[in-house]
Write a protein that holds these residues in place. Structure first.
Motif, PDB file in Angstrom:
ATOM      1  N   TYR A  37      -8.313  -6.994 -12.474  1.00 16.51           N
ATOM      2  CA  TYR A  37      -8.062  -5.592 -12.814  1.00 16.51           C
ATOM      3  C   TYR A  37      -6.937  -5.100 -11.915  1.00 16.51           C
ATOM      4  O   TYR A  37      -7.071  -5.114 -10.688  1.00 16.51           O
ATOM      5  CB  TYR A  37      -9.298  -4.726 -12.589  1.00 16.51           C
ATOM      6  N   VAL A  38      -5.831  -4.702 -12.516  1.00 21.20           N
ATOM      7  CA  VAL A  38      -4.720  -4.172 -11.727  1.00 21.20           C
ATOM      8  C   VAL A  38      -3.968  -3.140 -12.561  1.00 21.20           C
ATOM      9  O   VAL A  38      -3.614  -3.399 -13.713  1.00 21.20           O
ATOM     10  CB  VAL A  38      -3.789  -5.304 -11.217  1.00 21.20           C
ATOM     11  N   ASN A  39      -3.772  -1.967 -11.985  1.00 20.31           N
ATOM     12  CA  ASN A  39      -2.985  -0.936 -12.656  1.00 20.31           C
ATOM     13  C   ASN A  39      -2.028  -0.247 -11.685  1.00 20.31           C
ATOM     14  O   ASN A  39      -1.487   0.801 -11.986  1.00 20.31           O
ATOM     15  CB  ASN A  39      -3.890   0.090 -13.357  1.00 20.31           C
ATOM     16  N   ILE A  40      -1.823  -0.842 -10.509  1.00 25.66           N
ATOM     17  CA  ILE A  40      -0.880  -0.281  -9.552  1.00 25.66           C
ATOM     18  C   ILE A  40       0.492  -0.907  -9.776  1.00 25.66           C
ATOM     19  O   ILE A  40       0.607  -1.955 -10.417  1.00 25.66           O
ATOM     20  CB  ILE A  40      -1.345  -0.520  -8.095  1.00 25.66           C
ATOM     21  N   GLN A  41       1.506  -0.277  -9.247  1.00 24.82           N
ATOM     22  CA  GLN A  41       2.863  -0.808  -9.335  1.00 24.82           C
ATOM     23  C   GLN A  41       3.028  -1.952  -8.343  1.00 24.82           C
ATOM     24  O   GLN A  41       2.754  -1.791  -7.153  1.00 24.82           O
ATOM     25  CB  GLN A  41       3.884   0.304  -9.021  1.00 24.82           C
ATOM     26  N   ALA A  42       3.451  -3.101  -8.802  1.00 30.44           N
ATOM     27  CA  ALA A  42       3.677  -4.245  -7.925  1.00 30.44           C
ATOM     28  C   ALA A  42       4.893  -3.974  -7.043  1.00 30.44           C
ATOM     29  O   ALA A  42       5.868  -3.361  -7.472  1.00 30.44           O
ATOM     30  CB  ALA A  42       3.902  -5.510  -8.749  1.00 30.44           C
ATOM     31  N   LYS A  43       4.829  -4.444  -5.806  1.00 34.54           N
ATOM     32  CA  LYS A  43       5.940  -4.269  -4.874  1.00 34.54           C
ATOM     33  C   LYS A  43       6.989  -5.357  -5.077  1.00 34.54           C
ATOM     34  O   LYS A  43       6.713  -6.405  -5.645  1.00 34.54           O
ATOM     35  CB  LYS A  43       5.429  -4.314  -3.435  1.00 34.54           C
ATOM     36  N   TYR A  44       8.186  -5.094  -4.563  1.00 36.96           N
ATOM     37  CA  TYR A  44       9.274  -6.071  -4.524  1.00 36.96           C
ATOM     38  C   TYR A  44       9.664  -6.594  -5.905  1.00 36.96           C
ATOM     39  O   TYR A  44      10.005  -7.770  -6.059  1.00 36.96           O
ATOM     40  CB  TYR A  44       8.929  -7.233  -3.594  1.00 36.96           C
ATOM     41  N   LYS A  45       9.589  -5.724  -6.900  1.00 38.03           N
ATOM     42  CA  LYS A  45       9.961  -6.072  -8.274  1.00 38.03           C
ATOM     43  C   LYS A  45       9.154  -7.260  -8.818  1.00 38.03           C
ATOM     44  O   LYS A  45       9.623  -8.017  -9.646  1.00 38.03           O
ATOM     45  CB  LYS A  45      11.458  -6.347  -8.388  1.00 38.03           C
ATOM     46  N   HIS A  46       7.954  -7.412  -8.296  1.00 40.54           N
ATOM     47  CA  HIS A  46       7.099  -8.486  -8.787  1.00 40.54           C
ATOM     48  C   HIS A  46       6.428  -8.068 -10.084  1.00 40.54           C
ATOM     49  O   HIS A  46       6.545  -6.935 -10.518  1.00 40.54           O
ATOM     50  CB  HIS A  46       6.034  -8.860  -7.750  1.00 40.54           C
ATOM     51  N   ARG A  47       5.760  -8.984 -10.735  1.00 44.65           N
ATOM     52  CA  ARG A  47       5.026  -8.707 -11.972  1.00 44.65           C
ATOM     53  C   ARG A  47       3.541  -8.726 -11.658  1.00 44.65           C
ATOM     54  O   ARG A  47       3.057  -9.628 -10.982  1.00 44.65           O
ATOM     55  CB  ARG A  47       5.326  -9.768 -13.028  1.00 44.65           C
ATOM     56  N   ASN A  48       2.834  -7.749 -12.176  1.00 42.84           N
ATOM     57  CA  ASN A  48       1.386  -7.756 -12.039  1.00 42.84           C
ATOM     58  C   ASN A  48       0.809  -8.828 -12.951  1.00 42.84           C
ATOM     59  O   ASN A  48       1.385  -9.156 -13.982  1.00 42.84           O
ATOM     60  CB  ASN A  48       0.796  -6.400 -12.437  1.00 42.84           C
ATOM     61  N   PRO A  49      -0.353  -9.359 -12.585  1.00 45.17           N
ATOM     62  CA  PRO A  49      -1.016 -10.298 -13.494  1.00 45.17           C
ATOM     63  C   PRO A  49      -1.478  -9.562 -14.737  1.00 45.17           C
ATOM     64  O   PRO A  49      -1.738  -8.356 -14.698  1.00 45.17           O
ATOM     65  CB  PRO A  49      -2.202 -10.803 -12.679  1.00 45.17           C
TER      66      PRO A  49
END
Length: 146
Positions: free
Chosen positions: A120-132
Motif C-alpha cells: 500500500y503506497v500513496n505518497i510521492q516517491a523521492k528522487y524521481k523514483h517510481r512507487n510500486p
C-alpha cells in the motif's frame, strides 16, 4: 533456476511455488511499472543522478497480521530504531483492515502470512523514483510485461 518476469514471479509466489521476503515483493511490485526491459533501462538511466534513500522498515504488529511501515507512512515513527539497540516494539489491538480504513498516507507492506502480502503506497516517491504498484498477493492487478 527459472527466469520469470516480475508479474510471473508474483504469480509463482501467490501459488506458493516460490517464496521471497517482503522487501523483494515490494521491489517486484515496483518493477511491474515497466512494460519492457528497454523502458526500465531508460528510466534507470534518466534518474541515475537523482539520489537514493536508505530505509529502515519498522514492524507494527496488529491483531491479525503485521505491517512493515516505511518512511512517509503516517504511522512511521519520527525516530526509528536504525540499529536495533532501542528494541522498540510497535503493536496495536486493531485489525490490519481497520488501520487501512482509518489511514490516509500509506507506505507499507501488509503481511497476513508468509504468502499473503500486499503493498500500500500513496505518497510521492523521492528522487524521481517510481512507487510500486499496489499489489495484493491474493489477487492480480497489474499489466507489466517485463
Amino acid at each position: 533456476l527459472q527466469w520469470s518476469s516480475p508479474p510471473e514471479a508474483i504469480e509463482r509466489f501467490k501459488s506458493q511455488e516460490i517464496w521471497f521476503a517482503p522487501p523483494q515483493f515490494y521491489e517486484l511490485c515496483r518493477l511491474c511499472n515497466f512494460s519492457s526491459l528497454h523502458e526500465l533501462h531508460k528510466f534507470s538511466s534518466d534518474r541515475a543522478l537523482e539520489g537514493c534513500e536508505r530505509w529502515m522498515p519498522v514492524m507494527l504488529t496488529a491483531s491479525d497480521g503485521y505491517i512493515q511501515l516505511l518512511p512517509g507512512d503516517e504511522l512511521y515513527p519520527e525516530d526509528p530504531d536504525y540499529t536495533g539497540e532501542k528494541k522498540i516494539i510497535m503493536s496495536t489491538d486493531k485489525k490490519v483492515e481497520d488501520l487501512i480504513k482509518e489511514g490516509s498516507e500509506f507506505h507499507r507492506i501488509v503481511i497476513k502470512n508468509m504468502n499473503n502480502l500486499a503493498v500500500y503506497v500513496n505518497i510521492q516517491a523521492k528522487y524521481k523514483h517510481r512507487n510500486p504498484l499496489m499489489i495484493n498477493s491474493d489477487c492480480s492487478d497489474y499489466s507489466s510485461r517485463l
